[in-house]
Enzyme design. Sequence first.
Site, PDB file in Angstrom:
ATOM      1  N   ARG A 152      -4.350   4.836 -14.384  1.00  0.00           N
ATOM      2  CA  ARG A 152      -5.380   5.600 -14.242  1.00  0.00           C
ATOM      3  C   ARG A 152      -5.963   6.129 -15.672  1.00  0.00           C
ATOM      4  O   ARG A 152      -5.139   6.057 -16.534  1.00  0.00           O
ATOM      5  CB  ARG A 152      -4.585   6.822 -13.590  1.00  0.00           C
ATOM      6  CG  ARG A 152      -4.224   6.725 -12.132  1.00  0.00           C
ATOM      7  CD  ARG A 152      -5.322   7.098 -11.195  1.00  0.00           C
ATOM      8  NE  ARG A 152      -5.215   6.647  -9.936  1.00  0.00           N
ATOM      9  CZ  ARG A 152      -6.049   6.574  -8.904  1.00  0.00           C
ATOM     10  NH1 ARG A 152      -7.335   6.971  -9.363  1.00  0.00           N
ATOM     11  NH2 ARG A 152      -5.796   6.175  -7.891  1.00  0.00           N
TER      12      ARG A 152
ATOM     13  N   SER B 275       9.758   4.870 -19.446  1.00  0.00           N
ATOM     14  CA  SER B 275       9.455   5.459 -18.106  1.00  0.00           C
ATOM     15  C   SER B 275      10.439   6.642 -17.989  1.00  0.00           C
ATOM     16  O   SER B 275      10.935   7.007 -19.040  1.00  0.00           O
ATOM     17  CB  SER B 275      10.059   4.378 -16.910  1.00  0.00           C
ATOM     18  OG  SER B 275      11.585   4.057 -17.283  1.00  0.00           O
ATOM     19  N   ARG B 276      10.332   7.204 -16.864  1.00  0.00           N
ATOM     20  CA  ARG B 276      11.017   8.746 -16.732  1.00  0.00           C
ATOM     21  C   ARG B 276      12.492   8.623 -17.223  1.00  0.00           C
ATOM     22  O   ARG B 276      12.959   9.371 -17.775  1.00  0.00           O
ATOM     23  CB  ARG B 276      10.938   9.105 -15.403  1.00  0.00           C
ATOM     24  CG  ARG B 276       9.570   9.985 -14.994  1.00  0.00           C
ATOM     25  CD  ARG B 276       9.299  10.400 -13.765  1.00  0.00           C
ATOM     26  NE  ARG B 276       9.300   9.104 -12.830  1.00  0.00           N
ATOM     27  CZ  ARG B 276       9.156   9.002 -11.525  1.00  0.00           C
ATOM     28  NH1 ARG B 276       8.983   9.992 -11.108  1.00  0.00           N
ATOM     29  NH2 ARG B 276       9.302   7.875 -10.978  1.00  0.00           N
TER      30      ARG B 276
ATOM     31  N   GLU C  22     -14.363   8.179 -13.968  1.00  0.00           N
ATOM     32  CA  GLU C  22     -15.119   7.240 -13.092  1.00  0.00           C
ATOM     33  C   GLU C  22     -16.063   7.854 -12.190  1.00  0.00           C
ATOM     34  O   GLU C  22     -15.502   8.817 -11.442  1.00  0.00           O
ATOM     35  CB  GLU C  22     -14.060   6.341 -12.162  1.00  0.00           C
ATOM     36  CG  GLU C  22     -13.238   5.494 -13.297  1.00  0.00           C
ATOM     37  CD  GLU C  22     -12.059   4.971 -12.430  1.00  0.00           C
ATOM     38  OE1 GLU C  22     -12.082   4.607 -11.110  1.00  0.00           O
ATOM     39  OE2 GLU C  22     -11.271   4.246 -13.044  1.00  0.00           O
TER      40      GLU C  22
ATOM     41  N   VAL D  75      -4.275  -0.321 -16.579  1.00  0.00           N
ATOM     42  CA  VAL D  75      -4.329  -0.764 -15.027  1.00  0.00           C
ATOM     43  C   VAL D  75      -3.812   0.413 -14.195  1.00  0.00           C
ATOM     44  O   VAL D  75      -3.661   0.171 -13.083  1.00  0.00           O
ATOM     45  CB  VAL D  75      -3.864  -2.034 -14.686  1.00  0.00           C
ATOM     46  CG1 VAL D  75      -4.780  -3.265 -15.412  1.00  0.00           C
ATOM     47  CG2 VAL D  75      -2.328  -2.235 -15.227  1.00  0.00           C
TER      48      VAL D  75
ATOM     49  N   ALA E  51      -8.686  -3.836  -9.746  1.00  0.00           N
ATOM     50  CA  ALA E  51      -7.399  -4.288  -9.493  1.00  0.00           C
ATOM     51  C   ALA E  51      -6.892  -4.090  -8.276  1.00  0.00           C
ATOM     52  O   ALA E  51      -6.018  -4.919  -7.834  1.00  0.00           O
ATOM     53  CB  ALA E  51      -6.409  -3.744 -10.492  1.00  0.00           C
TER      54      ALA E  51
ATOM     55  N   GLY F 285       7.896   0.217 -13.094  1.00  0.00           N
ATOM     56  CA  GLY F 285       8.055   0.100 -11.556  1.00  0.00           C
ATOM     57  C   GLY F 285       7.782  -1.055 -11.065  1.00  0.00           C
ATOM     58  O   GLY F 285       8.097  -2.189 -11.720  1.00  0.00           O
TER      59      GLY F 285
ATOM     60  N   ILE G 286       4.903  -2.657 -10.394  1.00  0.00           N
ATOM     61  CA  ILE G 286       3.647  -3.377 -11.073  1.00  0.00           C
ATOM     62  C   ILE G 286       4.561  -3.618 -12.559  1.00  0.00           C
ATOM     63  O   ILE G 286       4.170  -4.783 -12.748  1.00  0.00           O
ATOM     64  CB  ILE G 286       2.580  -2.118 -11.280  1.00  0.00           C
ATOM     65  CG1 ILE G 286       2.098  -1.919  -9.691  1.00  0.00           C
ATOM     66  CG2 ILE G 286       1.533  -3.044 -12.274  1.00  0.00           C
ATOM     67  CD1 ILE G 286       0.958  -0.841  -9.623  1.00  0.00           C
TER      68      ILE G 286
ATOM     69  N   HIS H  73     -12.540  -1.199 -12.170  1.00  0.00           N
ATOM     70  CA  HIS H  73     -11.364  -0.625 -11.401  1.00  0.00           C
ATOM     71  C   HIS H  73     -11.349  -1.551 -10.180  1.00  0.00           C
ATOM     72  O   HIS H  73     -11.489  -0.837  -9.028  1.00  0.00           O
ATOM     73  CB  HIS H  73     -11.939   0.813 -10.866  1.00  0.00           C
ATOM     74  CG  HIS H  73     -10.391   1.580 -10.335  1.00  0.00           C
ATOM     75  ND1 HIS H  73     -10.373   2.891 -10.271  1.00  0.00           N
ATOM     76  CD2 HIS H  73      -9.227   1.015  -9.983  1.00  0.00           C
ATOM     77  CE1 HIS H  73      -8.930   3.026  -9.991  1.00  0.00           C
ATOM     78  NE2 HIS H  73      -8.286   1.752  -9.746  1.00  0.00           N
TER      79      HIS H  73
END
Lengths: 319, 319
Positions: free
Chosen positions: B254, B196-197, B283, B252, B303, B175, B177, B301
């Site tokens: 989840r 990707s999907r 986390e 970067v 970013a 996407g 990013i 975390h």
Amino acid sequence: MATSMELPPILMLGPPLFSHLFESRNTHRYRFLKLPSLFKPYSLFEFLETQNTHPSSIQVVLCNPLQPVTADVIRSLPSLSVIATTGSGTDHVDLSECKCRGIQVVAVGGGHECASEDIAEMALGLLIDVMWKISAGDRHVRRRRVPSTNKESFTFPLPSSPKLGGKQVGIIGLGRIGMKVAKRLESFDCIIKYHSRNKKPLVSYTFYSNVVDLASDIDVLILCCPLTEQTKYIVNKEVMLALGKDGIIVNVGRGALIDEKELVQCLIKGEIKGAGLDVFENEPNVPKELFSLDNVVLSPHVAAFTSECFTDTVIHVNL
Amino acid sequence: MATSMELPPILMLGPPLFSHLFESRNTHRYRFLKLPSLFKPYSLFEFLETQNTHPSSIQVVLCNPLQPVTADVIRSLPSLSVIATTGSGTDHVDLSECKCRGIQVVAVGGGHECASEDIAEMALGLLIDVMWKISAGDRHVRRRRVPSTNKESFTFPLPSSPKLGGKQVGIIGLGRIGMKVAKRLESFDCIIKYHSRNKKPLVSYTFYSNVVDLASDIDVLILCCPLTEQTKYIVNKEVMLALGKDGIIVNVGRGALIDEKELVQCLIKGEIKGAGLDVFENEPNVPKELFSLDNVVLSPHVAAFTSECFTDTVIHVNL
């Protein structure tokens, strides 16, 4: 098959990092004599004697940049024809003695495509690390012990404007390494400016003949030039003050390109924002004042030490 | 001029990093109510009472990804219309409750140009750091104390092939990013592949519908996709084994995109070469087994936490 004593010897001073890879691939071709350090009170002659090797049989020396190869060392090896060193410079080798004798001196860094890519990667890595405080964040996470459920302790303060994207970056030394750094920075939408001995006719980046003027116009200063009489302390206090308190310096060239005492003071006082340093003025000494700072990334001169490069170089000089 | 109690309140949960910058620029417009954490045995009502503020006056909540915004919290704020969170996801917010109520939920990461650049920079920074062991080298230099004249102690072992240049890199989630990561990797002459999907019609990079097949064909795997039921544990043990002992993972996205227990085992056993992690499955917990490893870079975390982005987002939703 030759016994190992019949193989031509290669003298390794240091020895350079990753020489073991070159060695392991070539044990059938050469005999490797590894002298840990010439700094020790140990003569080269004594060492060669313990190896049953006459000095005149040594044609090749492999070394690293921490290892001064003095005129005395060179004179003790009458058949020496090649000195190959890791690192991006040759200022640790007595070049005038080599010139007189017709000895070829090859540095992995700078001269070879492969090494200049490595150094460019290291420059980008150090820069992003300083900006985003990656090493400092990693220290923070590792230091943080209990209670692990403390959500507050997970967060880590970042500078107010860590982004590399769109920053103005000045490069000192737009040679093979500098151009590779610039290409990578362009992909981050950085605006490139540069200083070098001469304006490059085929380059569209803005040229500055004066380093202070360059420093006044940029957010980040990257040093990629060789160390010469002209470039020693090219980054002095005046340049650092021109770069200013939001400015970042990355040095992948040589330590003495920067007046290190002034750099330390500027970092402590916040007169510049941060620094990523792969090289230091008096290696292996690193100013101890830097050890407690989170706005510096300290790297033990690794940029040109990769095994791939070392092997490529050694093959390149046709040992 | 309005007294501060007359200004509309904004409830800050956490509060999110860098909210102080937004706050300092807007003290004349809003009254900021900062509740350190909802995890503490402290009710939202009690807190608002101490602030002389009625729950129905709260229209805006700013929070961070460590702060679950549950249906209970949302129901206690009858006038809530906007929840803005730092980070790249909104899985800590009860979205179905928000949907019912017509509450706008905005995450800094992913949706905004600015944040996706930041995350892409962090991905590159973590990747170069893992490959060149920048954080580990920095630790090495800082740990190394006396004797500072010991030349041997300055050197630091690098992996045999640290170079990013020319490596095959697989991106999961191409996407906003992922595309920015790819653009930056191209400047390092990397070969990009992706999962990707759906196959992207306008992209020339090789598409893999199967993640194991992708992992078998690459040196580096970068995770940039959102966490959904479909992507949870998208990197499982099989994927890691396919990536192999020279493979590097950068996350970067989840934490729960990776089966973290298996990741820890693979890193310890050398079944993959290294990892750069800005996110973790639970986390703020980071698996303690990672603290002693030099082949991982651990980042808290960060970013999507930049002040520039936070401010941009908050302006974007027109508070």
